[in-house]
Design a protein around this motif. Structure first.
Motif, PDB file in Angstrom:
ATOM      1  N   GLN A   1      -8.121  -6.625  -2.185  1.00  0.00           N
ATOM      2  CA  GLN A   1      -8.794  -7.390  -1.137  1.00  0.00           C
ATOM      3  C   GLN A   1      -8.201  -8.798  -1.003  1.00  0.00           C
ATOM      4  N   ILE A   2      -7.856  -9.404  -2.117  1.00  0.00           N
ATOM      5  CA  ILE A   2      -7.191 -10.709  -2.069  1.00  0.00           C
ATOM      6  C   ILE A   2      -5.863 -10.582  -1.324  1.00  0.00           C
ATOM      7  N   GLY A   3      -5.128  -9.507  -1.631  1.00  0.00           N
ATOM      8  CA  GLY A   3      -3.850  -9.278  -0.953  1.00  0.00           C
ATOM      9  C   GLY A   3      -4.006  -9.107   0.550  1.00  0.00           C
ATOM     10  N   LYS A   4      -5.027  -8.369   0.967  1.00  0.00           N
ATOM     11  CA  LYS A   4      -5.277  -8.177   2.401  1.00  0.00           C
ATOM     12  C   LYS A   4      -5.619  -9.493   3.083  1.00  0.00           C
ATOM     13  N   ALA A   5      -6.469 -10.296   2.432  1.00  0.00           N
ATOM     14  CA  ALA A   5      -6.849 -11.584   3.010  1.00  0.00           C
ATOM     15  C   ALA A   5      -5.641 -12.512   3.102  1.00  0.00           C
ATOM     16  N   ALA A   6      -4.782 -12.477   2.081  1.00  0.00           N
ATOM     17  CA  ALA A   6      -3.581 -13.315   2.087  1.00  0.00           C
ATOM     18  C   ALA A   6      -2.618 -12.869   3.184  1.00  0.00           C
ATOM     19  N   ALA A   7      -2.484 -11.556   3.373  1.00  0.00           N
ATOM     20  CA  ALA A   7      -1.609 -11.036   4.420  1.00  0.00           C
ATOM     21  C   ALA A   7      -2.095 -11.465   5.795  1.00  0.00           C
ATOM     22  N   ASN A   8      -3.405 -11.424   5.976  1.00  0.00           N
ATOM     23  CA  ASN A   8      -3.976 -11.837   7.260  1.00  0.00           C
ATOM     24  C   ASN A   8      -3.751 -13.339   7.503  1.00  0.00           C
ATOM     25  N   GLU A   9      -3.843 -14.131   6.442  1.00  0.00           N
ATOM     26  CA  GLU A   9      -3.632 -15.574   6.576  1.00  0.00           C
ATOM     27  C   GLU A   9      -2.159 -15.902   6.791  1.00  0.00           C
ATOM     28  N   LEU A  10      -1.283 -15.181   6.110  1.00  0.00           N
ATOM     29  CA  LEU A  10       0.146 -15.483   6.170  1.00  0.00           C
ATOM     30  C   LEU A  10       0.717 -15.321   7.573  1.00  0.00           C
ATOM     31  N   LYS A  11       0.164 -14.403   8.340  1.00  0.00           N
ATOM     32  CA  LYS A  11       0.703 -14.161   9.682  1.00  0.00           C
ATOM     33  C   LYS A  11       0.611 -15.407  10.564  1.00  0.00           C
TER      34      LYS A  11
END
Length: 321
Positions: free
Chosen positions: A92-102
């Motif tokens: 879940q942390i990875g998904k949130a980070a991916a969404n932020e990184l975009k």
């Protein structure tokens, strides 16, 4: 996976997530056991056939984020809910980070990227995006023995493929103690070019490691010799950021190992924009220390970890106020 197997995963996922059928109902309709339905649904999530997005906008989550921002001066804090499984929390942390990184990626950007479980979770969750002139720069040497390590050491390359970018690797061991050997390696054209690019990165994406953990820690376990481990612990080592060891106040430790890295230097860490992606029960003390050091611009973590950070910080400050 062939088309037939994928079609089955899609069909079962639609029945469960969109049509609201129970696993028991699906098992009867599909003529299979309920445990098999459960396994197939998990497989669909693992393969991103099902992409579950949770809106974490709650008073409790927002309160934690605001407190971290206020106390440590972090510009941007993204908090997800801590789950019962550490593996699922990391996902879940990875998904949130991916969404932020975009939101950070634009044509021509240079990104310094480390490796590790949480960064890999971010890369796995990142949706491919067709960009122009993106450069992904490896931050430190990543030559390591063992087949099981390769999935972590190729993270930067995998991300570069998702953004149509170019990957700049550091084909070198992480730490080189011998001065002459290190000097020769640093003159290698590939290594020299990558190290030059590190200082020119627009921002850094990384996690942290901790020392003396009961759980495996790749750099601490595989790259630091027993003598250096003892010396680092005696000097108060709390963890490492981009392979540089820091103490409980987030200050980089005066030990030769921090100077023996083939890759990013402490000044580059201090002067860059850092997105820190880290969480889980073993990381809170390391996160607390590195936040005190003032290096982090964007933090992505989970709520229980950050609550421990805040509780410990309050306890420490109360002792000295």
């Amino acid at each position: 996976m062939d088309t037939k197997d994928r079609d089955l995963l899609v069909e079962i996922s639609v029945m469960y997530y969109l049509e609201g059928k129970t696993q028991t109902e699906i098992s009867k309709e599909m003529f299979m056991s309920r445990p098999k339905v459960s396994r197939l649904l998990k497989k669909a999530r693992d393969l991103n056939i099902v992409d579950i997005k949770i809106n974490y906008d709650s008073d409790d989550i927002n309160r934690v984020a605001k407190q971290i921002q206020h106390r440590f001066g972090v510009s941007n804090v993204i908090v997800v809910k801590t789950l019962s499984s550490e593996e699922e929390t990391i996902r879940q942390i990875g998904k949130a980070a991916a969404n932020e990184l975009k939101y950070y990626i634009k044509d021509g950007v240079k990104i310094g990227m480390s490796w590790g479980r949480t960064v890999k979770a971010m890369v796995d969750a990142f949706k491919p995006k067709n960009m122009k002139d993106i450069k992904i720069v490896e931050l430190f040497g990543a030559v390591e023995y063992g087949d099981e390590s390769q999935e972590y050491l190729s993270i930067g390359y995998e991300f570069s493929q998702k953004v149509n970018g170019t990957y700049y690797s550091l084909p070198s061991p992480l730490y080189i103690n011998d001065v002459q050997t290190r000097k020769i390696l640093m003159e290698n054209p590939i290594i020299k070019n990558t190290i030059t690019m590190i200082d020119d990165c627009d921002f850094i994406v990384t996690s942290i490691g901790v020392v003396n953990s009961s759980l495996p820690q790749r750099i601490w376990d595989a790259h630091v010799d027993p003598k250096s481990r003892k010396e680092l612990l005696d000097l108060g080592a709390q963890g490492y950021l981009c392979a540089h060891f820091f103490d409980q106040n987030g200050q980089f430790i005066n030990h030769p190992i921090n100077d023996n890295i083939i890759g990013i230097k402490t000044d580059s860490i201090r002067n860059n924009q850092i997105m820190l992606i880290a969480g889980g029960p073993t990381k809170w003390a390391g996160i607390h220390a590195i936040l005190k050091g003032g290096y982090v611009n964007t933090l992505v973590s989970d709520d229980e970890t950050l609550k421990k950070v805040l509780a410990e910080d309050k306890k420490i400050r109360g002792e000295f106020l």
